[in-house]
Write an enzyme that holds these catalytic residues in place. Structure first.
Site, PDB file in Angstrom:
ATOM      1  N   GLU A  94      25.780  28.969 -17.805  1.00  0.00           N
ATOM      2  CA  GLU A  94      24.915  28.961 -18.990  1.00  0.00           C
ATOM      3  C   GLU A  94      23.479  28.644 -18.638  1.00  0.00           C
ATOM      4  OE1 GLU A  94      26.053  26.244 -22.192  1.00  0.00           O
ATOM      5  OE2 GLU A  94      28.115  26.673 -21.658  1.00  0.00           O
ATOM      6  N   CYS A 107      16.265  26.106 -18.965  1.00  0.00           N
ATOM      7  CA  CYS A 107      17.172  25.095 -18.423  1.00  0.00           C
ATOM      8  C   CYS A 107      18.278  25.841 -17.675  1.00  0.00           C
ATOM      9  CB  CYS A 107      17.755  24.287 -19.578  1.00  0.00           C
ATOM     10  SG  CYS A 107      19.043  23.146 -19.072  1.00  0.00           S
ATOM     11  N   CYS A 114      31.467  20.971 -12.610  1.00  0.00           N
ATOM     12  CA  CYS A 114      30.825  19.769 -12.071  1.00  0.00           C
ATOM     13  C   CYS A 114      31.928  18.774 -11.739  1.00  0.00           C
ATOM     14  CB  CYS A 114      29.887  19.185 -13.123  1.00  0.00           C
ATOM     15  SG  CYS A 114      29.013  17.696 -12.599  1.00  0.00           S
ATOM     16  N   CYS A 118      31.233  12.716 -16.007  1.00  0.00           N
ATOM     17  CA  CYS A 118      30.653  11.929 -17.109  1.00  0.00           C
ATOM     18  C   CYS A 118      31.496  12.162 -18.370  1.00  0.00           C
ATOM     19  CB  CYS A 118      29.192  12.322 -17.359  1.00  0.00           C
ATOM     20  SG  CYS A 118      28.138  11.985 -15.943  1.00  0.00           S
ATOM     21  N   CYS A 121      30.517  14.652 -21.306  1.00  0.00           N
ATOM     22  CA  CYS A 121      29.946  15.945 -20.933  1.00  0.00           C
ATOM     23  C   CYS A 121      31.010  17.040 -20.851  1.00  0.00           C
ATOM     24  CB  CYS A 121      29.227  15.799 -19.601  1.00  0.00           C
ATOM     25  SG  CYS A 121      28.512  17.340 -19.010  1.00  0.00           S
ATOM     26  N   CYS A 335      25.425  21.293 -23.304  1.00  0.00           N
ATOM     27  CA  CYS A 335      25.597  22.183 -22.161  1.00  0.00           C
ATOM     28  C   CYS A 335      27.068  22.236 -21.763  1.00  0.00           C
ATOM     29  CB  CYS A 335      24.733  21.739 -20.982  1.00  0.00           C
ATOM     30  SG  CYS A 335      24.867  20.015 -20.560  1.00  0.00           S
TER      31      CYS A 335
HETATM   32  N1  SAH Z   1      24.179  16.354 -13.551  1.00  0.00           N
HETATM   33  C1  SAH Z   1      22.836  16.163 -13.988  1.00  0.00           C
HETATM   34  C2  SAH Z   1      22.258  17.291 -14.822  1.00  0.00           C
HETATM   35  C3  SAH Z   1      23.103  17.946 -15.844  1.00  0.00           C
HETATM   36  S1  SAH Z   1      23.364  17.173 -17.386  1.00  0.00           S
HETATM   37  C4  SAH Z   1      22.698  14.835 -14.696  1.00  0.00           C
HETATM   38  O1  SAH Z   1      23.693  14.154 -14.883  1.00  0.00           O
HETATM   39  O2  SAH Z   1      21.589  14.450 -15.005  1.00  0.00           O
HETATM   40  C5  SAH Z   1      21.799  17.035 -18.180  1.00  0.00           C
HETATM   41  C6  SAH Z   1      21.706  15.829 -19.112  1.00  0.00           C
HETATM   42  O3  SAH Z   1      22.483  16.031 -20.297  1.00  0.00           O
HETATM   43  C7  SAH Z   1      22.219  14.549 -18.477  1.00  0.00           C
HETATM   44  O4  SAH Z   1      21.394  13.474 -18.821  1.00  0.00           O
HETATM   45  C8  SAH Z   1      23.584  14.412 -19.126  1.00  0.00           C
HETATM   46  O5  SAH Z   1      24.050  13.112 -19.038  1.00  0.00           O
HETATM   47  C9  SAH Z   1      23.284  14.884 -20.526  1.00  0.00           C
HETATM   48  N2  SAH Z   1      24.462  15.289 -21.316  1.00  0.00           N
HETATM   49  C10 SAH Z   1      25.565  15.963 -20.906  1.00  0.00           C
HETATM   50  N3  SAH Z   1      26.419  16.134 -21.929  1.00  0.00           N
HETATM   51  C11 SAH Z   1      25.830  15.583 -23.012  1.00  0.00           C
HETATM   52  C12 SAH Z   1      26.207  15.431 -24.374  1.00  0.00           C
HETATM   53  N4  SAH Z   1      27.375  15.877 -24.818  1.00  0.00           N
HETATM   54  N5  SAH Z   1      25.344  14.801 -25.193  1.00  0.00           N
HETATM   55  C13 SAH Z   1      24.142  14.343 -24.746  1.00  0.00           C
HETATM   56  N6  SAH Z   1      23.730  14.438 -23.490  1.00  0.00           N
HETATM   57  C14 SAH Z   1      24.574  15.039 -22.622  1.00  0.00           C
END
Ligand code: SAH
Length: 351
Positions: A94, A107, A114, A118, A121, A335
């Site tokens: 994406e 973006c 991944c 987290c 996510c 995302c």
């Molecule tokens: N792996 C990297 C970049 C990808 S995620 C990182 O962790 O920074 C980009 C950002 O979106 C990160 O801050 C991540 O924690 C946040 N993110 C991912 N899923 C999310 C969600 N459901 N709601 C809000 N932020 C989210």
């Protein structure tokens, strides 16, 4: 037959060597580089100042990658576009295109899936499939430039994947993206977001690039972070802050902290106090992101009044803070969700 080389992932020097090896003069390599990275062609036959005979040689030796847009959603609110691209091997990634007053921002994803895990996510639910090559990262920007017909001025590596877990490819990607004979996007307009892989943050600092490093903090204590991010088991907040100071020392670039706010987990006034203590000694900027609910997870956004209150508290302590403007609210949220929906639909039709 020799395996074909992914020409778009070669640095300028590597390309020069390849072209010399094929028996052409080095200025040809500059011409080819511009066709690929500035004029964004998809076929060697479009390179009109290269002799047909040599173009044929190139076709045998190299592969020119391309992406297929399998879905595009356009926000009726702000014109944001979310693209779902298919890679040559069928994998999906994406990318998001956002229009701001100061220019267009894209973006991009850095991996298929991944492995960071987290909890809030969607990109990590099925783990890591594979790294993206430099060309596959560039292609997301090149394709969007072609499709919209508009120049991209900002790139954020904040889509699916952990960029510092794909470190070498990321470095080549940044080099090609910011090169004066390519799209020539200013390093200052490139942001790389990491969940906090400390040794790689330091290695990146040593490269002394002028890009912005964004750290996904999401919790101001180790205990809080560990509830949301497995990577926090590996690196403590103290180690992270040390890496941030190091990054600033080496590059002079202010760090951005991303803080996704989850109701009842990290949105209290006590949390704000802890963030202030962390952020005050650093030259940083904090971006508050109300968590985007993911169907598979039970996390909720705090009330907007909580987010505002949190922001005010930080501001009173002279911390530089913004609430992330939600772009494309009416199209598939966080995302990883667009790709997920497509995968699920495909699986359903196969059953
Ligand atoms: N792996 C990297 C970049 C990808 S995620 C990182 O962790 O920074 C980009 C950002 O979106 C990160 O801050 C991540 O924690 C946040 N993110 C991912 N899923 C999310 C969600 N459901 N709601 C809000 N932020 C989210």
């Amino acid at each position: 037959m020799q395996k074909q080389i992914d020409i778009k992932s070669l640095t300028k020097e590597q390309l020069k060597n390849e072209i010399l090896e094929l028996g052409e003069k080095s200025f040809r390599s500059d011409q080819i580089y511009e066709w690929i990275h500035k004029k964004l062609v998809l076929d060697f036959d479009e390179m009109t100042n290269i002799k047909k005979e040599f173009r044929e040689k190139c076709k045998e030796r190299f592969i020119l990658t391309n992406l297929e847009a399998v879905d595009v959603q356009t926000s009726k609110i702000d014109g944001t576009k979310k693209y779902l691209f298919q890679l040559a091997d069928g994998n999906l990634v994406e990318s998001v295109w956002m229009k701001y007053k100061h220019g267009n921002s894209v973006c991009i994803s850095s991996q298929v899936g991944c492995r960071m895990g987290c909890r809030f996510c969607a990109s990590t639910l099925d783990g890591l499939e594979r790294n993206l090559t430099p060309s596959e990262m560039l292609d997301q920007i090149y394709k969007i430039t072609r499709l919209t017909g508009e120049r991209v001025s900002n790139v954020v590596v904040m889509g699916t994947g952990e960029p510092l877990d794909n470190f070498q490819n990321l470095l080549v990607f940044i080099q090609l993206l910011t090169d004066e004979y390519g799209l020539h996007i200013s390093q200052r307009n490139v942001t790389v977001s990491t969940c906090g892989i400390v040794p790689k943050m330091k290695e990146l600092a040593d490269k002394k690039l002028q890009i912005t490093l964004a750290l996904s903090l999401h919790g101001a204590t180790d205990e809080k972070r560990r509830r949301l991010m497995p990577v926090a088991e590996r690196y403590t907040i103290e180690q992270l802050m040390e890496a941030c100071r190091y990054y600033f020392e080496k590059t002079g670039r202010r760090i951005t902290f991303e803080y996704s706010m989850v109701a009842g987990i990290n949105d209290t006034s006590e949390d704000a106090g802890e963030i202030i203590a962390l952020a005050k000694p650093l030259n940083c900027h904090i971006n508050l992101i109300p968590v985007n609910p993911v169907a598979e997870r039970n996390f909720k956004q705090p009330d907007i009044s909580f987010v505002e209150g949190f922001k005010n508290k930080l501001e009173k302590n002279r911390i530089n803070v913004t609430i992330r403007r939600e772009m494309g609210r009416d199209i598939d949220g966080a995302c990883g969700q667009l790709r997920r929906r497509h995968k699920e639909e495909k699986e359903e039709t196969q059953c």
